[in-house]
Motif scaffolding. Structure first.
Motif, mmCIF file in Angstrom:
data_model
loop_
_atom_site.group_PDB
_atom_site.id
_atom_site.type_symbol
_atom_site.label_atom_id
_atom_site.label_comp_id
_atom_site.label_asym_id
_atom_site.label_seq_id
_atom_site.Cartn_x
_atom_site.Cartn_y
_atom_site.Cartn_z
ATOM 1 N N PHE A 1 -6.723 4.575 4.216
ATOM 2 C CA PHE A 1 -6.265 5.167 2.966
ATOM 3 C C PHE A 1 -6.744 4.327 1.773
ATOM 4 O O PHE A 1 -7.188 4.863 0.758
ATOM 5 C CB PHE A 1 -4.737 5.309 2.928
ATOM 6 N N SER B 1 0.830 -1.208 0.000
ATOM 7 C CA SER B 1 0.000 0.000 0.000
ATOM 8 C C SER B 1 0.862 1.254 0.000
ATOM 9 O O SER B 1 0.521 2.240 -0.650
ATOM 10 C CB SER B 1 -0.918 0.023 1.221
ATOM 11 N N SER B 2 1.954 1.207 0.733
ATOM 12 C CA SER B 2 2.823 2.386 0.786
ATOM 13 C C SER B 2 3.479 2.628 -0.569
ATOM 14 O O SER B 2 3.627 3.772 -0.996
ATOM 15 C CB SER B 2 3.903 2.205 1.851
ATOM 16 N N MET C 1 1.061 4.373 -2.677
ATOM 17 C CA MET C 1 0.981 5.812 -2.356
ATOM 18 C C MET C 1 2.133 6.541 -3.036
ATOM 19 O O MET C 1 1.957 7.600 -3.619
ATOM 20 C CB MET C 1 1.085 6.049 -0.841
ATOM 21 N N TYR D 1 1.640 8.695 3.591
ATOM 22 C CA TYR D 1 2.849 7.992 3.148
ATOM 23 C C TYR D 1 4.034 8.293 4.083
ATOM 24 O O TYR D 1 4.716 7.378 4.556
ATOM 25 C CB TYR D 1 3.193 8.399 1.711
ATOM 26 N N THR E 1 -2.328 12.213 0.820
ATOM 27 C CA THR E 1 -1.592 11.008 0.415
ATOM 28 C C THR E 1 -0.145 11.091 0.903
ATOM 29 O O THR E 1 0.383 10.143 1.487
ATOM 30 C CB THR E 1 -1.602 10.848 -1.125
ATOM 31 N N LYS E 2 0.454 12.235 0.690
ATOM 32 C CA LYS E 2 1.851 12.398 1.109
ATOM 33 C C LYS E 2 1.966 12.299 2.636
ATOM 34 O O LYS E 2 2.909 11.710 3.167
ATOM 35 C CB LYS E 2 2.363 13.755 0.598
ATOM 36 N N TYR F 1 -8.812 5.565 -1.341
ATOM 37 C CA TYR F 1 -8.187 5.458 -2.657
ATOM 38 C C TYR F 1 -9.097 4.738 -3.669
ATOM 39 O O TYR F 1 -9.145 5.060 -4.841
ATOM 40 C CB TYR F 1 -6.861 4.713 -2.482
ATOM 41 N N THR G 1 -3.452 2.681 7.080
ATOM 42 C CA THR G 1 -3.289 2.192 5.710
ATOM 43 C C THR G 1 -4.603 1.690 5.139
ATOM 44 O O THR G 1 -4.930 1.963 3.982
ATOM 45 C CB THR G 1 -2.220 1.084 5.682
#
Ligand code: ARG
Length: 581
Positions: free
Chosen positions: A534, A468-469, A472, A563, A559-560, A538, A531
C-alpha cells in the motif's frame, strides 16, 4: 465461504465434470508473477493416477480453465505446470464483494469447542518476561480460532498453589507477627492486609533467597505451605487475601496486553476433582508403586527416547503439579466437554505434557477423540543472546519491560501532544511494538527482544504498521470531509493495485495456515506485505487530488479495504490502533 474458495470450488466441479479425478483445485500464489497470478502443479500427481503423461493432463485442465470464464490467460510451462491469470473483471468484482465485509472472506472451520490454557501466571509472584509470550500467542490463537468459527474458552490457569504461599507467609509473619492471621484462631474480623502488589514484587524474591540460604527457613516455608494447603484458619485466609491482591495486579497487566480470559481459574480449583480421581485411578489399577511414589507408566514400545513415568502421588502422600494437571482435565472434560485442549506453554515443558497426555488417554480421563495439543514457544532472549534480563541484570518483570518500552516510545514521539494524550498513544504504540515483535518470529523459535528495534517506525515493526494504518484512515477521513463518496471499485490502474487485490484475496489462506500450524508469524508477515504494498502505491498516486472520478473512487475502495483488513488482523493479534501517533 471465501471468494477465492468459491472460485476454486466451482473450478473443482468443472474439472470433475471433465472426468479428471482432482480432489480440489487449489490456486497457489505464483512466485513467478511474470508467468501468472497462480500456478497449479496437479498434472503430475494426476498423471500417476490416470496413467497419462502430465502434458496431456495439463492440456485437459487448460481446456476446462479456458472455458470457465475466470481467466485471461492459461498457459502450460515445462512438462505440465499450469500458470493462470485471472481476468481483471473477476478481480474487480471480487474486490467489490470483499469490500462489503472483509470479515466474511474466510472459510469457516467445522464447529468445535476448544479450551486454550495460556496464561500460566503464578499468584503471589509478579509476572516476569517469560509470561509475555504465552499471553500474546495464546490470546491471538484464541481470537483467530473465534474468527474461523470455533467456540473458545480461554483459561489463565493460575499457579496458585505451592511453595510461593509458604514463602510469602513466612516473610509476612516476620514483618507483621501481630496480625491476627497468625493467631491460629478463626477470627470474626480479619486485619487489613498491610501490603500492596508492589510489596509482593519484592517479598517473594526476598523470601526465596532467604529460604535457599537457610535450611531452617526453608523448613518453616514447607510447614507454612502445607498448612495453607490444609486450610489452617488464619493462614489460609491470609493467603486468599494475598491471592486477591496479586490477581488484581496480574489482571491489570493482562489488560494492558489486551489479553483476557473466560476462566480465571487456578490449579487449586481442581481440588474437588482430585481425591475422586486418585481413588478411581487406584481402583482401576492405573497407579503403580515406584520407589514409594504412585505413578502412571506412560512408556510406549515405539519410544526411542526415555519416557519417565508420571508421578501422581509422592512418597509422603503429597500431590503435585501433574496431579493438579490431571484433575484439572477431569474438571474441564466434565464441565465443558471440549473437542480440543491447547496448552500454550514454554517449550521446556514439552516432555512433561507428553507424559500428561499419554496418562490422560490411558486412564480415560479424556476420550481418544479429544485432541490435546502442546503448543510450545521459544525463549525470549536479550540482545546478548542470553535469557532476557533487566539492565541491572535481574530477571525482568513484565511490568518493567512494558514501562521501558513505553518510555522508549515517548522519547521518540515528535509532535507535541497533550500529556494525557501522549500517555495513551505511547501506551498503545509500545504494546503494539512488543506484541508485533513477539508474534513475528515462529512460535517455537527463540527470539531476541530488542526494544529499540521494535519501537522504530521504520522497518518490519508494529509502529510502522500502525503509522501506515493511521495514514490510510486519514485519507479516508479527508475524503469524507471533502464529500467524496465511494461505493464501487471500477478499474485496475496499476500493477500495485492488482497485487493488492490478489493479496487481499489471499488473506483467508493465511488465516487457515496460521490455524493449522498454530503459528501467528504468517499473519504478522502478511500485514507487513500488505502495508508496504500500500505504501508503494500511495507514494505513486495522489488519491485525493485525482481528477478521474472513477479512478479516485476505485482507489478509495482499495484504501478502505486494506485499512479494514489491517484493523481486522490487528484485532486478531490483540493489537489496538491509536487515533494518531
Ligand atoms: N504456572 C506454570 C508455570 O509457571 C505454567 C502453567 C501452564 N499450564 C498448565 N496447565 N500446566 O510454569
Amino acid at each position: 465461504m471465501s471468494i477465492l474458495g468459491k472460485i476454486e470450488q466451482d473450478l473443482t466441479n468443472k474439472v470433475r465434470d471433465a472426468a479428471i479425478p482432482l480432489e480440489k483445485v487449489h490456486l497457489l500464489t505464483s512466485n513467478r508473477k511474470d508467468l501468472g497470478d497462480y500456478q497449479l502443479n496437479d498434472a503430475f500427481g494426476l498423471a500417476k493416477v490416470m496413467h497419462k503423461n502430465p502434458k496431456e493432463i495439463a492440456e485437459a485442465l487448460k481446456k476446462v480453465f479456458d472455458e470457465s470464464g475466470y481467466f485471461q490467460d492459461v498457459s502450460i510451462a515445462g512438462a505440465g505446470f499450469l500458470n493462470v491469470t485471472l481476468k481483471d473483471e473477476v478481480l474487480i468484482s471480487s474486490l467489490n464483494t470483499y469490500y462489503q465485509d472483509e470479515k466474511k472472506d474466510v472459510d469457516l472451520l467445522p464447529k468445535g469447542k476448544i479450551i486454550i490454557d495460556y496464561g500460566g501466571a503464578n499468584v503471589g509472584k509478579t509476572l516476569h518476561v517469560g509470561h509475555l509470550r504465552p499471553a500474546d500467542i495464546g490470546e491471538a490463537l484464541k481470537r483467530l480460532s473465534i474468527a474461523l468459527g470455533k467456540e473458545v474458552i480461554g483459561d489463565v490457569h493460575f499457579g496458585d498453589i505451592g511453595r510461593q504461599s509458604g514463602m510469602i507467609l513466612y516473610e509476612l509473619k516476620r514483618r507483621y507477627p501481630n496480625l491476627n492471621y497468625f493467631s491460629g484462631k478463626k477470627e470474626e474480623t480479619w486485619d487489613e492486609v498491610p501490603i500492596t502488589a508492589e510489596d509482593l514484587e519484592e517479598i517473594y524474591p526476598l523470601a526465596n533467597s532467604k529460604a535457599k540460604e537457610d535450611e531452617a527457613i526453608m523448613e518453616e516455608v514447607r510447614e507454612l505451605t502445607k498448612k495453607v494447603e490444609e486450610k489452617e484458619p488464619g493462614l489460609y485466609e491470609l493467603w486468599e487475601k494475598v491471592k486477591e491482591i496479586s490477581i488484581e495486579d496480574i489482571k491489570k497487566i493482562y489488560k494492558k496486553l489486551n489479553t483476557t480470559f473466560d476462566l480465571w481459574e487456578g490449579e487449586s480449583d481442581c481440588y474437588p476433582y482430585m481425591e475422586p480421581m486418585i481413588e478411581r485411578l487406584k481402583r482401576e489399577g492405573y497407579l503403580t508403586l515406584s520407589e514409594g511414589a504412585m505413578v502412571i507408566d506412560v512408556k510406549k514400545e515405539t519410544d526411542k527416547a526415555p519416557m519417565p513415568s508420571l508421578v501422581v502421588v509422592k512418597q509422603n502422600g503429597a500431590t503435585l503439579y501433574a496431579t493438579r494437571e490431571l484433575a484439572t482435565l477431569v474438571s474441564r472434560v466434565e464441565r465443558f466437554s471440549p473437542d480440543e485442549i491447547w496448552y500454550v506453554v514454554d517449550n521446556r515443558q514439552e516432555l512433561y505434557f507428553e507424559q500428561v497426555f499419554r496418562a490422560s488417554y490411558k486412564t480415560k480421563i479424556v476420550k481418544e477423540d479429544t485432541k490435546l495439543s502442546f503448543l510450545g514457544f521459544g525463549t525470549m532472549n536479550g540482545t546478548d543472546g542470553k535469557p532476557f534480563k533487566t539492565r541491572d541484570g535481574n530477571v525482568a518483570t513484565l511490568k518493567g519491560l512494558l514501562k521501558d518500552a513505553k518510555e522508549e516510545v515517548k522519547m521518540r514521539m515528535k509532535q507535541d501532544f497533550k500529556e494525557e494524550e501522549k500517555e495513551e498513544i505511547a501506551e498503545k504504540v509500545s504494546i503494539a511494538a512488543i506484541k508485533y515483535a513477539d508474534l513475528l518470529p515462529n512460535r517455537t523459535t527463540d527470539f531476541i527482544f530488542d526494544v529499540e528495534k521494535f519501537v522504530d517506525v521504520e522497518g518490519k515493526t508494529g509502529p510502522y504498521l500502525l503509522y501506515s494504518s493511521i495514514r490510510m484512515k486519514s485519507i479516508l477521513n479527508k475524503a469524507k470531509e471533502q464529500n467524496i463518496a465511494y461505493q464501487t471499485y471500477h478499474m485496475i490502474s496499476s500493477r500495485e493495485e492488482k497485487e493488492m487485490i490478489l493479496l487481499l484475496l489471499k488473506k483467508n489462506e493465511i488465516l487457515q495456515k496460521a490455524y493449522e500450524t498454530k503459528d501467528l508469524s504468517g499473519i504478522s508477515d502478511y500485514l507487513y506485505q500488505l502495508t508496504s504494498l500500500f505504501s508503494r502505491f500511495y507514494e505513486k498516486n495522489y488519491i485525493l487530488s485525482e481528477t478521474n472520478k472513477k479512478r479516485q473512487e476505485s482507489w478509495l475502495i482499495l484504501t478502505k479495504s486494506v485499512y479494514d483488513t489491517n484493523r481486522y488482523l490487528f484485532d486478531i493479534l490483540g493489537i489496538e490502533v491509536p487515533e494518531k501517533m
